[in-house]
Design a protein around this motif. Structure first.
Motif, PDB file in Angstrom:
ATOM      1  N   UNK A 153      14.994  -8.398   0.861  1.00 20.20           N
ATOM      2  CA  UNK A 153      16.357  -7.888   1.015  1.00 20.20           C
ATOM      3  C   UNK A 153      16.349  -6.443   1.502  1.00 20.20           C
ATOM      4  N   UNK A 154      15.300  -5.700   1.144  1.00 20.60           N
ATOM      5  CA  UNK A 154      15.176  -4.290   1.541  1.00 20.60           C
ATOM      6  C   UNK A 154      14.308  -4.113   2.772  1.00 20.60           C
ATOM      7  N   UNK A 155      14.131  -5.177   3.560  1.00 18.62           N
ATOM      8  CA  UNK A 155      13.164  -5.150   4.661  1.00 18.62           C
ATOM      9  C   UNK A 155      13.375  -3.988   5.610  1.00 18.62           C
ATOM     10  N   UNK A 156      14.644  -3.637   5.885  1.00 14.26           N
ATOM     11  CA  UNK A 156      14.919  -2.587   6.880  1.00 14.26           C
ATOM     12  C   UNK A 156      14.965  -1.193   6.262  1.00 14.26           C
ATOM     13  N   UNK A 157      14.567  -1.094   4.999  1.00 13.01           N
ATOM     14  CA  UNK A 157      14.388   0.219   4.389  1.00 13.01           C
ATOM     15  C   UNK A 157      12.959   0.702   4.560  1.00 13.01           C
ATOM     16  N   UNK A 158      12.122  -0.094   5.206  1.00 10.96           N
ATOM     17  CA  UNK A 158      10.747   0.304   5.510  1.00 10.96           C
ATOM     18  C   UNK A 158      10.583   0.412   7.019  1.00 10.96           C
ATOM     19  N   UNK A 159       9.521   1.052   7.449  1.00  9.05           N
ATOM     20  CA  UNK A 159       9.233   1.206   8.870  1.00  9.05           C
ATOM     21  C   UNK A 159       7.747   0.920   9.088  1.00  9.05           C
ATOM     22  N   UNK A 160       7.419  -0.175   9.764  1.00  9.06           N
ATOM     23  CA  UNK A 160       8.277  -1.206  10.344  1.00  9.06           C
ATOM     24  C   UNK A 160       8.959  -2.033   9.247  1.00  9.06           C
ATOM     25  N   UNK A 161       9.977  -2.814   9.619  1.00  6.33           N
ATOM     26  CA  UNK A 161      10.625  -3.671   8.630  1.00  6.33           C
ATOM     27  C   UNK A 161       9.646  -4.678   8.037  1.00  6.33           C
ATOM     28  N   UNK A 162       9.873  -5.021   6.793  1.00  7.78           N
ATOM     29  CA  UNK A 162       8.972  -5.926   6.077  1.00  7.78           C
ATOM     30  C   UNK A 162       9.339  -7.371   6.424  1.00  7.78           C
ATOM     31  N   UNK A 163       9.035  -7.781   7.659  1.00  4.73           N
ATOM     32  CA  UNK A 163       9.370  -9.121   8.120  1.00  4.73           C
ATOM     33  C   UNK A 163       8.109  -9.904   8.467  1.00  4.73           C
ATOM     34  N   UNK A 164       7.310  -9.399   9.398  1.00  2.00           N
ATOM     35  CA  UNK A 164       6.123 -10.110   9.858  1.00  2.00           C
ATOM     36  C   UNK A 164       4.868  -9.320   9.486  1.00  2.00           C
ATOM     37  N   UNK A 165       4.048  -9.912   8.623  1.00  2.00           N
ATOM     38  CA  UNK A 165       2.779  -9.277   8.295  1.00  2.00           C
ATOM     39  C   UNK A 165       1.854  -9.299   9.501  1.00  2.00           C
ATOM     40  N   UNK A 166       0.972  -8.315   9.589  1.00  2.00           N
ATOM     41  CA  UNK A 166       0.035  -8.228  10.709  1.00  2.00           C
ATOM     42  C   UNK A 166      -1.136  -9.171  10.544  1.00  2.00           C
ATOM     43  N   UNK A 167      -2.143  -8.977  11.361  1.00  2.00           N
ATOM     44  CA  UNK A 167      -3.327  -9.819  11.343  1.00  2.00           C
ATOM     45  C   UNK A 167      -4.455  -9.146  12.112  1.00  2.00           C
ATOM     46  N   UNK A 168      -5.568  -9.793  12.298  1.00  2.00           N
ATOM     47  CA  UNK A 168      -5.752 -11.214  12.007  1.00  2.00           C
ATOM     48  C   UNK A 168      -6.250 -11.542  10.603  1.00  2.00           C
ATOM     49  N   UNK A 169      -6.783 -10.543   9.847  1.00  2.00           N
ATOM     50  CA  UNK A 169      -7.437 -10.867   8.584  1.00  2.00           C
ATOM     51  C   UNK A 169      -6.871 -10.021   7.447  1.00  2.00           C
ATOM     52  N   UNK A 170      -6.911 -10.600   6.251  1.00  2.00           N
ATOM     53  CA  UNK A 170      -6.777  -9.786   5.052  1.00  2.00           C
ATOM     54  C   UNK A 170      -8.200  -9.382   4.641  1.00  2.00           C
ATOM     55  N   UNK A 171      -8.333  -8.733   3.499  1.00  2.00           N
ATOM     56  CA  UNK A 171      -9.677  -8.374   3.029  1.00  2.00           C
ATOM     57  C   UNK A 171     -10.149  -9.327   1.929  1.00  2.00           C
ATOM     58  N   UNK A 172      -9.549 -10.542   1.875  1.00  6.12           N
ATOM     59  CA  UNK A 172      -9.906 -11.481   0.819  1.00  6.12           C
ATOM     60  C   UNK A 172     -11.073 -12.388   1.197  1.00  6.12           C
ATOM     61  N   UNK A 173     -11.501 -12.353   2.445  1.00  3.23           N
ATOM     62  CA  UNK A 173     -12.556 -13.281   2.871  1.00  3.23           C
ATOM     63  C   UNK A 173     -13.581 -12.583   3.761  1.00  3.23           C
ATOM     64  N   UNK A 174     -13.924 -11.360   3.410  1.00  5.57           N
ATOM     65  CA  UNK A 174     -15.021 -10.697   4.101  1.00  5.57           C
ATOM     66  C   UNK A 174     -14.648  -9.594   5.061  1.00  5.57           C
ATOM     67  N   UNK A 175     -13.362  -9.451   5.414  1.00  7.36           N
ATOM     68  CA  UNK A 175     -12.956  -8.361   6.304  1.00  7.36           C
ATOM     69  C   UNK A 175     -12.960  -7.037   5.537  1.00  7.36           C
ATOM     70  N   UNK A 176     -13.213  -5.948   6.243  1.00 13.44           N
ATOM     71  CA  UNK A 176     -13.290  -4.639   5.585  1.00 13.44           C
ATOM     72  C   UNK A 176     -11.908  -4.061   5.285  1.00 13.44           C
ATOM     73  N   UNK A 177     -10.895  -4.427   6.087  1.00 15.92           N
ATOM     74  CA  UNK A 177      -9.539  -3.916   5.903  1.00 15.92           C
ATOM     75  C   UNK A 177      -8.561  -5.083   5.754  1.00 15.92           C
ATOM     76  N   UNK A 178      -7.424  -4.789   5.134  1.00 15.42           N
ATOM     77  CA  UNK A 178      -6.384  -5.802   4.992  1.00 15.42           C
ATOM     78  C   UNK A 178      -5.328  -5.585   6.070  1.00 15.42           C
ATOM     79  N   UNK A 179      -5.445  -6.338   7.156  1.00 16.34           N
ATOM     80  CA  UNK A 179      -4.491  -6.211   8.259  1.00 16.34           C
ATOM     81  C   UNK A 179      -3.107  -6.734   7.875  1.00 16.34           C
ATOM     82  N   UNK A 180      -3.036  -7.620   6.871  1.00 13.46           N
ATOM     83  CA  UNK A 180      -1.743  -8.184   6.474  1.00 13.46           C
ATOM     84  C   UNK A 180      -0.807  -7.107   5.930  1.00 13.46           C
TER      85      UNK A 180
END
Length: 384
Positions: free
Chosen positions: A106-133
């Motif tokens: 509901x507060x998506x547009x109170x952030x920059x960028x809006x909290x709508x689409x998470x990034x990628x390609x990887x989170x850090x849950x399966x071996x990546x060093x950074x959480x792109x999500x």
């Protein structure tokens, strides 16, 4: 427009047959709104790979979660999601803190960028060093207008009322949560739903009318919705005569599913409880799956014999039969239980066709609830 001969449903509402592969691929989509799906792997582009990767990664800093609701509204929302996916034998939406994901949306547009689409390609849950999500994707002008219309409504702005006035989710939640607290106050002062007996009989099968009345009489008179015992919260939610409450439930139900089972970067699924209780691996890249996991069927579990044939039940039964043919000592003989279960592929199609609306889902399920016995799959499951 024709009808389904087994259910009597119009062709545009009858369930479509889906293969197991399609069901598994869209299973996340059944529970997740578009705002919960990371953009990695979506669509195609002719841009160079490096440029695509940079675009998917979004800003170099994590996108913070903002809040739209007040503390009191969040408490009421928590009481609501707790009844939409209750905790019984397994943790529910309140444990997953689904209300946090809904508030952040509901507060998506109170952030920059809006909290709508998470990034990628990887989170850090399966071996990546950074959480792109955690780094959300900036929106273009069209996306900004579309999502502001969904969240904030048209607000009498000409550029948003090209299809007429639209009530946004922010207003629906704010009005609905206030109505839940008002109904709680009514219960505490003895103002009961006209259909009280029908609601208890039809929806609260494990709670008798006398027990409900006893809980109402025990109220102090100053309780909000979140303070009510679970059966009294259900009594309010099941009152179909309250249009404001039903409008809230209609949007809160799919949002609660999304907040419970979606990626935690959106604010819910705390400690991955939603994925754990459903045995979902979550995002597994860049580690990926082993060759064995890709090629071979999963080991049958205790309840896999209850699956319909298209989910590999024949293979499971064969495995169970092989085990039963082996010498056994002190093991109970296999028993056969008759089951009556609606086709899982059909149910998946019905949920997808409902488009995230609980009211539409109810309409599509009604023909199946009243369907003749030959419209339901019946089989026996062998299990030890």
């Amino acid at each position: 427009m024709g009808t389904d001969p087994t259910s009597g449903a119009p062709e545009d509402e009858r369930p479509r047959s889906l293969s197991r592969r399609v069901v598994l691929q869209c299973g996340g989509a059944v529970c997740m709104q578009a705002w919960l799906l990371p953009m990695a792997g979506c669509g195609t582009s002719t841009a160079p790979a490096a440029q695509q990767s940079a675009a998917l990664r979004g800003p170099e800093r994590a996108t913070p979660l903002a809040r739209f609701l007040t503390d009191a509204e969040r408490a009421t929302l928590r009481g609501l999601v707790d009844r939409l996916i209750p905790s019984d034998l397994t943790p529910g939406a309140a444990v997953a803190e689904a209300e946090n994901a809904i508030d952040a949306f509901l507060a998506a547009f109170l952030t920059d960028p809006p909290l709508i689409y998470a990034g990628g390609p990887f989170s850090d849950r399966a071996g990546a060093s950074d959480n792109d999500f955690e780094r959300f994707i900036p929106l273009d002008a069209y996306e900004q207008l579309a999502w502001r219309l969904v969240l904030e409504g048209s607000q009498a702005l000409p550029e948003r009322e090209f299809n007429g006035p639209v009530k946004g989710l922010q207003q629906i939640y704010r009005e609905g949560l206030a109505r839940l607290d008002a109904r709680a106050q009514q219960l505490a002062t003895g103002i009961l739903p006209a259909a009280l007996g029908d609601i208890v009989a039809a929806q609260l099968a494990d709670t008798g009318l006398e027990a409900v009345l006893a809980q109402i009489n025990a109220l102090a008179g100053n309780e909000g919705f979140a303070d009510l015992p679970a059966p009294l919260r259900d009594l309010i939610l099941f009152d179909s005569s309250d249009a404001t409450v039903q409008a809230l439930v209609d949007v809160a139900f799919p949002d609660t599913l999304a907040g419970t089972y979606g990626p935690p970067e959106y604010g819910g699924n705390r400690d991955l409880v939603g994925w754990t209780l459903t045995d979902f691996d979550g995002d597994v890249q860049p580690r990926g799956y082993s060759d064995d996991a890709v090629v071979n069927a999963d080991n049958p579990g205790a309840f896999d014999g209850l699956l319909p044939p298209s989910y590999g039940r024949d293979a499971v039964s064969a495995s169970a039969t092989a085990k039963s043919d082996a010498p056994q000592t002190g093991v109970a003989e296999a028993v056969t239980l008759p089951l009556v279960i609606a086709p899982s592929e059909s149910l998946a199609a019905i949920i997808l066709d409902a488009g995230g609306s609980l009211a539409a889902l109810k309409r599509r399920l009604e023909p199946w609830a009243n369907a003749p016995s030959d419209a339901i799959w019946t089989w026996s499951a062998d299990h030890a």
